[in-house]
Write a protein that holds these residues in place. Structure first.
Motif: not given
Lengths: 255, 233
Positions: B120, B122, B137, B161, B167-168, B170-172, B174-175, B178
């Motif tokens: 993260f 961010e 988020g 979620s 949008k967030l 999708d990002n979540l 992905k994280k 990983s």
């Protein structure tokens, strides 16, 4: 544990009486006598946690139940003090020292000592809460106890530390209060109202709020005696409390 | 086998919510549990983590019986949990929240912190910010970060979620993929079933506290019955 501890005042008195026992009766020097008293008070607080508060936590007792238990504990402590040391006023038996004159104001050495210790305690509490892991865990618990558990924090241990430190500070307060006035079995009870006022004024659950609230209530009470009869001291404190709560319902630093 | 539940029955005071569930999570897997509201998904997760009392059955984690283990002991064994709500300490800073995640192993904090900030990035410039003042988020990242600090072998996520914009979300996910690739197995309870099953190796469908279906993530997605009943057609 999220409840108002009505026994707080009587732990304050307990600290003062234990200091009295060690210094005036057993002849220990005042400073080490106070230190012993603080440690014993903290120890008793931890014992209370094992005997009373922990079983209550396990039963998930509500805050009303806890408040009533704390009133019971308060009465028990106060009467224990009367039973052991009698109902009359006591003093530490310290030599009287000359006051210091600052213009038209006379301030005693004891008063200076009290102010210094109070300031040091505030800094120590600040350091504890912001810099040490146990202090951060205390704040985490007060934020969200379930998440603290889920993070693997031994919640019972942190609560025991909180009791020990909280009641040690109460004992320091009682010792200092006894130093500038006197010690009597009801001192804790009479301190309780202004203490609650200070906490509510500052914002419940905020340690810094309690510090600010304490200073505001204390100063307001004492300064009011310049223009009003002393009997109105507490009324002044509560008048300020009401006014502030009208403007900031959650207290000065409450969120 | 990383996690193995056999005939788990659990619930609150006088009501069984989970009524005999057996399931497993293998090392390296992402497993999603879907099911309608009130099917017991969250309760199941809390039971695994020792927050809801197990009435009967057995839970094994990494070959050890953890059925009656206290939560902090379970954390020590390498499991972590992100609740659906109230999953951060709002009056603490980001850094302090992450520190609380490593409370039981302070020696591992520095190392874990670096990894969390790699996942993260961010959060890197916001470590001193009070979490209560951050966006939904960002709070979610802190919540997951807190659970990741000790590099758990299994991470339980309850509705990760919820409350996030598409949008967030999708990002979540992905994280989450990983995080999984770095060696942490995931068990996810989700309303957002399609998204979650897409990234999952396997999935279970829970209904009324019992297992209704199980299978590979993608096969559940295409199963006609599951689709009609739980994925909104």
């Amino acid at each position: 544990m999220n409840f108002a501890n009505f026994a707080h005042g009587d732990f304050l008195a307990l600290g003062a009486y234990l200091t009295f026992v060690f210094s005036a009766i057993l002849g220990v020097h005042f400073i080490p006598a106070s230190a012993i008293a603080v440690v014993i008070t903290a120890f008793i607080a931890v014992c209370c946690d094992y005997a009373i508060w922990k079983p209550m936590r396990e039963k998930s007792a509500g805050s009303l139940t806890l408040i009533i238990i704390s009133i019971g504990l308060a009465l028990f402590l106060r009467n224990l003090i009367i039973f052991l040391w009698g109902p009359d006023i006591k003093r530490y038996d310290l030599p009287v020292k000359r006051g210091i004159e600052l213009g038209s104001v006379v301030i005693t050495q004891n008063q200076i000592f009290v102010i210094m210790v109070a300031v040091i305690c505030m800094f120590l509490v600040h350091y504890l809460l912001k810099r040490t892991t146990i202090g951060k865990a205390m704040r985490a618990l007060s934020d969200n106890i379930d998440l603290a558990k889920a993070s693997g924090i031994d919640v019972d241990r942190v609560i025991r530390y909180t009791w020990a430190i909280g009641m040690a500070l109460a004992a320091v307060g009682g010792i200092l209060y006894g130093l500038i006035t006197n010690i009597n079995p009801n001192m804790g009870w009479f301190m309780l109202l202004p203490m609650f006022a200070a906490v509510i004024l500052g914002g419940i659950g905020s340690p810094y709020g309690a510090m600010v609230g304490g200073v505001v209530i204390g100063l307001a009470q004492e300064l009011s005696t310049a223009i009003l009869p002393t009997e109105y001291k507490q009324a002044v404190a509560f008048f300020i409390l009401i006014v502030v709560l009208f403007i900031r319902p959650r207290g000065i630093l409450g969120s | 086998m990383l996690l193995k539940l056999s005939d788990v029955v659990s619930g609150y005071t006088d009501m069984d919510i989970i009524r005999g569930v057996s399931l497993e999570v293998h090392k390296g897997e992402i497993v999603t549990i879907i099911g309608p509201n009130g099917s017991g998904k969250s309760t199941l997760m809390k039971t695994i983590f020792g927050l809801v009392r197990l009435r009967s059955g057995k839970i094994e984690f990494d070959g050890v019986d953890i059925s009656r283990l206290r939560t902090d002991k379970i954390v020590r064994r390498g499991m972590a949990y992100v609740p659906q709500e109230r999953n951060v300490f709002p009056s603490l800073t980001v850094m302090e929240n992450l520190e609380m995640g490593a409370f039981i192993r302070k020696d591992k904090f520095r190392e874990g912190l670096e990894e969390v900030l790699t996942i993260f990035p961010e959060l890197k410039d916001k470590t001193g910010q009070k979490v209560g003042t951050m966006s939904g988020g960002e709070q979610k990242m802190v919540a997951i970060g807190r659970a990741l600090v000790l590099k758990p072998t299994l991470l339980l996520l309850d509705e990760p979620s919820s409350g996030l914009s598409p949008k967030l979300i999708d990002n979540l996910f992905k994280k989450l993929v990983s995080i999984n690739e770095l060696g942490t197995s995931l068990m996810i309870v989700e309303q957002n079933a399609k998204k979650s099953l897409t990234v999952s190796h396997r999935g279970y469908v829970l209904e009324m506290g019992m297992k209704r279906f199980e299978g590979e993530g993608k096969s559940l997605l295409t199963n006609e019955e599951v689709k009609a009943l739980y994925l909104g057609g």
